[in-house]
Design an enzyme around this catalytic site. Structure first.
Site, PDB file in Angstrom:
ATOM      1  N   ARG A  36      -7.809   2.307  -2.490  1.00 14.61           N
ATOM      2  CA  ARG A  36      -8.686   2.219  -1.319  1.00 14.61           C
ATOM      3  C   ARG A  36      -9.315   3.584  -1.066  1.00 14.61           C
ATOM      4  O   ARG A  36      -8.624   4.608  -1.066  1.00 14.61           O
ATOM      5  CB  ARG A  36      -7.891   1.781  -0.086  1.00 14.61           C
ATOM      6  CG  ARG A  36      -8.690   1.647   1.215  1.00 14.61           C
ATOM      7  CD  ARG A  36      -7.772   1.089   2.288  1.00 14.61           C
ATOM      8  NE  ARG A  36      -8.294   1.176   3.636  1.00 14.61           N
ATOM      9  CZ  ARG A  36      -8.908   0.191   4.286  1.00 14.61           C
ATOM     10  NH1 ARG A  36      -9.126  -0.961   3.676  1.00 14.61           N
ATOM     11  NH2 ARG A  36      -9.316   0.340   5.525  1.00 14.61           N
TER      12      ARG A  36
ATOM     13  N   GLN B 126       0.832  -1.197   0.000  1.00  9.54           N
ATOM     14  CA  GLN B 126       0.000   0.000   0.000  1.00  9.54           C
ATOM     15  C   GLN B 126       0.871   1.253   0.000  1.00  9.54           C
ATOM     16  O   GLN B 126       1.772   1.392   0.838  1.00  9.54           O
ATOM     17  CB  GLN B 126      -0.919   0.034   1.214  1.00  9.54           C
ATOM     18  CG  GLN B 126      -1.952   1.155   1.129  1.00  9.54           C
ATOM     19  CD  GLN B 126      -2.752   1.322   2.401  1.00  9.54           C
ATOM     20  OE1 GLN B 126      -2.206   1.704   3.426  1.00  9.54           O
ATOM     21  NE2 GLN B 126      -4.051   1.043   2.335  1.00  9.54           N
TER      22      GLN B 126
ATOM     23  N   TYR C 214      -5.785  10.598   4.876  1.00 11.47           N
ATOM     24  CA  TYR C 214      -4.445  10.896   4.375  1.00 11.47           C
ATOM     25  C   TYR C 214      -4.515  11.733   3.095  1.00 11.47           C
ATOM     26  O   TYR C 214      -5.573  12.222   2.729  1.00 11.47           O
ATOM     27  CB  TYR C 214      -3.659   9.598   4.216  1.00 11.47           C
ATOM     28  CG  TYR C 214      -3.544   8.859   5.538  1.00 11.47           C
ATOM     29  CD1 TYR C 214      -2.940   9.467   6.643  1.00 11.47           C
ATOM     30  CD2 TYR C 214      -4.088   7.598   5.715  1.00 11.47           C
ATOM     31  CE1 TYR C 214      -2.861   8.823   7.875  1.00 11.47           C
ATOM     32  CE2 TYR C 214      -4.018   6.943   6.940  1.00 11.47           C
ATOM     33  CZ  TYR C 214      -3.406   7.568   8.022  1.00 11.47           C
ATOM     34  OH  TYR C 214      -3.344   6.937   9.237  1.00 11.47           O
TER      35      TYR C 214
ATOM     36  N   GLY D  90      -9.057  -7.338   9.128  1.00  9.53           N
ATOM     37  CA  GLY D  90      -7.946  -6.737   9.836  1.00  9.53           C
ATOM     38  C   GLY D  90      -7.609  -7.444  11.134  1.00  9.53           C
ATOM     39  O   GLY D  90      -6.812  -8.370  11.166  1.00  9.53           O
TER      40      GLY D  90
END
Length: 352
Positions: A226, A98, A179, A310
């Site tokens: 994503r 990622q 982000y 996760g």
């Protein structure tokens, strides 16, 4: 859970089931961003998950947000990730690294150059961040110039090439969770008046240009992205036209024929249905907080092709075996999620 065990093709990869390892920051890299001592073992232990999406790796020095997060822009980083990729492949899994540029979600004390964070606009999030000296307020970032935006896109292109050089099977662009890509989308973090701010098309531009550059560099079949529509992480507010931004963004991303779109689902079922209808390739959905017995619900409802997991996978390296056999799961230890050594990282027991 029979739906989970049906094969699926992601880009050029043939997967034996419809689970994937969700990206999870673990903060165990070396200070220079090289993956840490136990990273290869950690990912290899979870190779039965099939598609492993790594923790976020910064594509440049400016992209770092947290202490001990990995990078993918130096020869040392490439060598470190090659050890990870080799071990994952030996164990039968596939690795997507990622690419995560943290943008304003950073602190000078956490980066190698100790410079001011960068962002679409000079607006600080109302939050704090862990540093070596404890929690500190996230400072006001510096607004990226138009030239610097192009340099950042080039950084992502080079990082994607570095990931493939390291042996990864592809990359996932992190456009979620507060982000940099998400900051460009959000009204309260992006007040630019140039071609990257204001209108729906302008606020989606950075995400599209990063995705285009990465797909051009390594191939669309090796590129995923994503997104987290409507999820207010990092003090972000997408605005009243947020749904329209994502409608436009997803429609344009669809034209690139990427390997997959990975959605962090915030609970808006109608929006998820709309994304599902608009997306032409594999859709991965991460639904935090769902009960284990509903793990395959989105698969059965045709709202996802793959579900990413996760915390359950963090605490259960052999999660696939446990689900197939109905065995109980290990409980995750939140005190070891971030930082530290092998404890809470590679020492969770398996059934064997």
């Amino acid at each position: 859970m029979s739906t989970i065990w049906k094969p699926v093709v992601v880009g050029d990869i043939n997967l034996q089931h419809r689970l994937a390892l969700a990206p999870m920051t673990r903060s165990r890299a070396q200070f220079d961003g090289t993956p840490g001592t136990y990273s290869a073992e950690y990912y290899a232990q979870r190779a039965s998950m099939g598609l492993l999406i790594s923790e976020g790796a910064q594509p440049s020095e400016d992209g770092q947000g947290y202490l001990f997060s990995p990078g993918i822009y130096t020869e040392e980083h490439i060598a470190g990730w090659k050890q990870v990729a080799d071990r994952v492949h030996e164990a039968g899994g596939y690795l997507f690294i990622q690419l995560m540029h943290a943008g304003r979600m950073s602190h000078p004390d956490n980066t190698p150059h100790h410079r001011q964070p960068v962002a679409p606009s000079a607006i600080a999030p109302k939050t704090q961040m862990y540093t070596a000296t404890g929690l500190q307020d996230v400072p006001v970032p510096r607004e990226l110039s138009l030239e610097e935006i192009q340099e950042t896109i080039s950084d992502c292109r080079r990082a994607a090439a570095a990931a493939i050089q390291a042996g990864a099977d592809g990359v996932e662009i992190h456009g979620a969770n507060g982000y940099l890509v998400h900051q460009f989308i959000s009204e309260n973090a992006n007040v630019r008046t140039d071609s990257y701010g204001g209108s729906i098309e302008n606020r989606a531009r950075f995400a599209l240009e990063v995705a285009t550059a990465v797909a051009e560099e390594i191939g669309a079949s090796r590129t995923g992205i994503r997104l987290s529509p409507g999820v207010p992480i990092g003090d972000l507010i997408e605005g009243t036209d947020g749904p329209k931004v994502y409608e436009y963004l997803v429609s344009k991303l669809a034209e690139l024929n990427l390997a997959y779109l990975h959605i962090l689902h915030g609970g808006d079922e109608e929006r998820l249905k709309a994304i599902r209808s608009a997306w032409p390739t594999v859709l991965i959905v991460n639904r935090p907080g769902r009960p284990l017995e509903e793990l395959d619900r989105d698969l059965k409802d045709n709202l996802a092709d793959i579900v990413s997991v996760g915390t359950w996978a963090l605490a259960n390296p052999d999660l696939v075996d446990r689900l197939k056999s109905g065995a109980p799961l290990n409980e995750a230890d939140p005190t070891t999620f971030y930082g530290g050594d092998s404890h809470g990282y590679t020492d969770y027991p398996t059934l064997k």
